[in-house]
Write an enzyme that holds these catalytic residues in place. Structure first.
Site, PDB file in Angstrom:
ATOM      1  N   ALA A 244       0.853  -1.187   0.000  1.00 43.19           N
ATOM      2  CA  ALA A 244       0.000   0.000   0.000  1.00 43.19           C
ATOM      3  C   ALA A 244       0.883   1.230   0.000  1.00 43.19           C
ATOM      4  O   ALA A 244       1.970   1.240   0.585  1.00 43.19           O
ATOM      5  CB  ALA A 244      -0.926   0.003   1.225  1.00 43.19           C
TER       6      ALA A 244
ATOM      7  N   ASP B 158      10.105   3.967 -14.636  1.00 42.16           N
ATOM      8  CA  ASP B 158      10.441   3.615 -13.248  1.00 42.16           C
ATOM      9  C   ASP B 158      11.083   2.237 -13.190  1.00 42.16           C
ATOM     10  O   ASP B 158      10.704   1.395 -12.381  1.00 42.16           O
ATOM     11  CB  ASP B 158       9.197   3.663 -12.364  1.00 42.16           C
ATOM     12  CG  ASP B 158       9.550   3.802 -10.880  1.00 42.16           C
ATOM     13  OD1 ASP B 158      10.689   4.202 -10.575  1.00 42.16           O
ATOM     14  OD2 ASP B 158       8.691   3.509 -10.034  1.00 42.16           O
TER      15      ASP B 158
END
Length: 705
Positions: free
Chosen positions: A23, A137
């Site tokens: 998360a 990324d």
């Protein structure tokens, strides 16, 4: 993997959730079973990030492009819904560790295995680029290891949610250490940027060290742009190709197809170093043996009476908390589960109002906090005098003891109190960041008035909003003063290594990002050195301007004293953190940029200053007007919130810019950082007779200043 929380749904888009894989600020990644029984990773983006129609369009486009990827080293997209209240994307699940974890646990890889890894990842990037995507990324954490080879994950969506773009205020919200120089500079990136990142990944895998070092984001980015990579220990057979990948200029880097040719075809036999196959197999067995997940909430036919309906996930969480506190869901508890909003419904037909609690978090021993309490109290009292209001404000204060631990504990208590609607963190860079984790967990909005650390630039919080420019942009008021009023031929940046990370923020803004119009020269001063030698070198050109990039008042005082003694005559500037007694005693005629106004001297805050004196019997001190604005900003959001839960307040505040007496508050719709624009609340001061005296607002600086 973590267990599902009581607030988590059981099913999303037909996918049965089994646990939490991770998360962050943007959302949650779940382990789930597809409708056909396959395990998958299901990423859910929080609703507040989806309020912007532009976000949904980007998300939809990236999901569609990602679905075209069919290469063996990328994970297939199984489903997506960009129109859901919380958009989601499901991809096949790879039950293995990340490359980052593998290197941390087992150390550097041999050359043969690095070559196999490079070949597979280069092939993956070739497929990504052919599909019209730039990953942006590529890093060890986004490479998962399976028995038959690596998998590159998180393509496309990282771009859609703005998680790897350089924001317009200079703050990096991606992965410093793996960003290309052009990405670090905030320029447009293409496929060659991914190749640079791949070079960083291969160097880290082969040596066990990131090629541009560790430390604060500013330091790493500065080295990425200006320094050569540290490749000591890289096998000779990899040195040449990795150095080409890490070329500063994009056009000098090889393409993915050339990399595949150099590294050779991937061989699945023994592609993992010794010890890792067992780790990969153990991870796979642990997940694949999981049973079919059970529901986490009641299911069945919809009840005829809404009152008989099972509670929503948010309400269920609160009812569980209420039971722990001995509060019943019926009877005396009343509307407790609605975050403690008492409702005033007078019988005389006047406006129905809700009660909203604003908590000011800071230390009573901090004079700046006391100033903010007084400014906030005035805002609350003025608001509650408005006969047409629909919200009654209540101001509470909480003591953070002036420490990070105290701030975290106090924030946790506020987050657990359903009556609190919003927290205003009044502390500085030590305490304000510590308030975010507990409030993020509880989805309680935190407004930050004073702190300006780079830690607050990250979008990885669903609750924090910084109501000012952070240190990442340098001191904007003095930069404008140099560019508009002084216009020196050259500016010397004194980089105080006693506060290296903080100093590098200003160095990066003035050099890497070129925010000064003049020529710039950087003078490094070691943490244990004085400023005598540097001051003598600077004084050779006595008309040069000087920008002190440190934050310690004692070090700024030493620099000011050395420049004075050396005979320097040019303009000298610094940021707000130097404004303390040691510096003020010797910093005569220095200009200093600050994030707070002198409300009594600022023409735009005179009405506030008069009301403040009438209420408190004294003039407003630093940060009083900024706290006044913070309460008013929160009040307009709470008014628009209506009966919605407090967890949605941040999304409400993000939607529309707001003009206060000290600054215009507006946020980027994707990165959610404070937008740098006109009237952004930076103020210029001049040190005179041991006192910092207000000069003007940043946006009013001109040649006559």
């Amino acid at each position: 993997m973590e267990r599902l929380l009581p607030a988590d749904p059981s099913v999303i888009g037909g996918y049965r959730l089994a646990g939490r894989l991770g998360a962050g600020g943007m959302g949650v990644v779940y382990l789930a079973r597809s409708p056909h029984g396959a395990w998958c990773a299901l990423k859910v983006i929080r609703a507040e990030y989806a309020d912007d129609p532009g976000f949904r369009a980007r998300f939809r486009r990236e999901a569609e492009l990602a679905a075209r990827l069919t290469g063996r080293w990328t994970v297939p997209v199984l489903g997506a819904d960009a129109e859901a209240r919380e958009p989601w994307l499901a991809t096949a699940y790879v039950p293995g560790p990340s490359l980052a974890e593998a290197v941390a646990l087992h150390g550097p890889w041999p050359e043969a295995q690095v070559r196999g890894l490079g070949s597979a990842l280069a092939e993956a990037l070739d497929g990504v680029h052919t599909a019209g995507l730039v990953h942006r990324d590529v890093k060890p954490a986004n490479v998962l290891l399976a028995v038959d080879g690596p998998r590159l994950i998180d393509f496309g969506i990282a771009r859609a949610v703005g998680a790897t773009a350089l924001t317009t205020d200079g703050s990096v919200v991606g992965s410093p250490g793996y960003l290309s120089p052009e990405q670090a500079r905030g320029r447009t990136v293409g496929p060659s940027s991914d190749v640079f990142s791949l070079g960083c990944v291969l160097a880290r895998t082969a040596t066990g060290r990131p090629p541009f070092g560790t430390g604060g984001a500013a330091a790493v980015l500065y080295r990425t742009v200006h320094k050569e990579p540290d490749l000591d220990g890289l096998p000779e057979g990899l040195d040449g190709i990795v150095r080409r990948c890490l070329a500063k200029q994009p056009e000098s880097r090889p393409g993915p197809r050339e990399l595949v040719d150099v590294f050779g075809e991937f061989a699945p036999e023994r592609w993992l170093p010794e010890g890792l196959p067992a780790l990969v197999a153990a991870r796979a067995a642990r997940v694949l043996d999981l049973p079919v997940p059970e529901p986490t909430m009641l299911s069945g036919p919809a009840p005829a009476d809404p009152a008989d309906a099972p509670p929503s996930p948010t309400r269920r969480r609160l009812l569980v908390a209420g039971a722990a506190l001995g509060v019943s869901a019926a009877g005396g508890a009343g509307a407790w589960w609605r975050w403690g909003r008492g409702t005033a419904s007078p019988s005389d037909g006047s406006t129905r109002r809700t009660r909203q609690v604003i908590a000011l978090l800071g230390s009573p021993d901090d004079a700046f906090h006391q100033n903010q309490v007084r400014g906030a109290r005035l805002a609350v009292e003025q608001h509650n005098k408005d006969a047409g209001r629909t919200v009654d404000l209540v101001l509470r204060t909480a003591d953070d003891r002036g420490t990070a631990a105290g701030a975290a504990a106090a924030a946790a208590r506020l987050a657990a109190d359903p009556a609190v609607s919003v927290v205003i963190a009044t502390g500085g860079n030590t305490t304000a960041p510590a308030t975010l984790p507990p409030c993020t967990e509880a989805r309680l909005t935190v407004l930050i008035t004073r702190a300006d650390t780079e830690e607050l630039n990250s979008a990885n919080t669903t609750t924090g909003l910084v109501l000012r420019i952070t240190r990442t942009t340098g001191p904007p008021a003095v930069l404008r003063y140099l560019n508009r009023a002084v216009r020196p031929a050259r500016t010397v940046i004194v980089n105080d290594l006693a506060t290296a990370t903080a100093s590098l923020s200003a160095v990066r803004i003035t050099t890497t990002y070129g925010k000064l119009d003049s020529k710039t020269v950087v003078e490094d001063v070691a943490a244990d050195a004085d400023f005598t030698a540097v001051a003598r070198r600077i004084a050779v050109r006595p008309e040069d301007a000087v920008l002190f990039a440190g934050v310690r008042p004692d070090r700024a005082a030493a620099c000011a004293r050395a420049l004075r003694d050396a005979g320097h005559r040019g303009v000298r500037v610094a940021g707000e953190h130097v404004l303390a007694a040691p510096f003020l005693a010797v910093g005569e005629d220095w200009r200093v940029g600050a994030g707070y106004t002198d409300a009594g001297a600022d023409p735009r805050t005179r009405a506030f200053a008069a009301a403040f004196r009438a209420r408190h019997g004294q003039p407003p001190g630093p940060w009083a007007a900024e706290a006044y604005d913070a309460v008013r900003f929160a009040a307009q959001g709470l008014t628009a919130l209506g009966d919605d839960e407090r967890s949605t307040l941040r999304a409400v505040l993000l939607r529309h810019p707001w003009q206060g007496i000290t600054r215009r508050v507006g946020f980027d719709s994707v990165g959610q950082f404070f937008q740098v624009q006109e009237d952004t609340g930076e103020f210029l001061y001049r040190v005179t007779d041991g006192t910092a005296r207000f000069v003007t607002r940043s946006d009013d600086i001109d040649a006559k200043t």
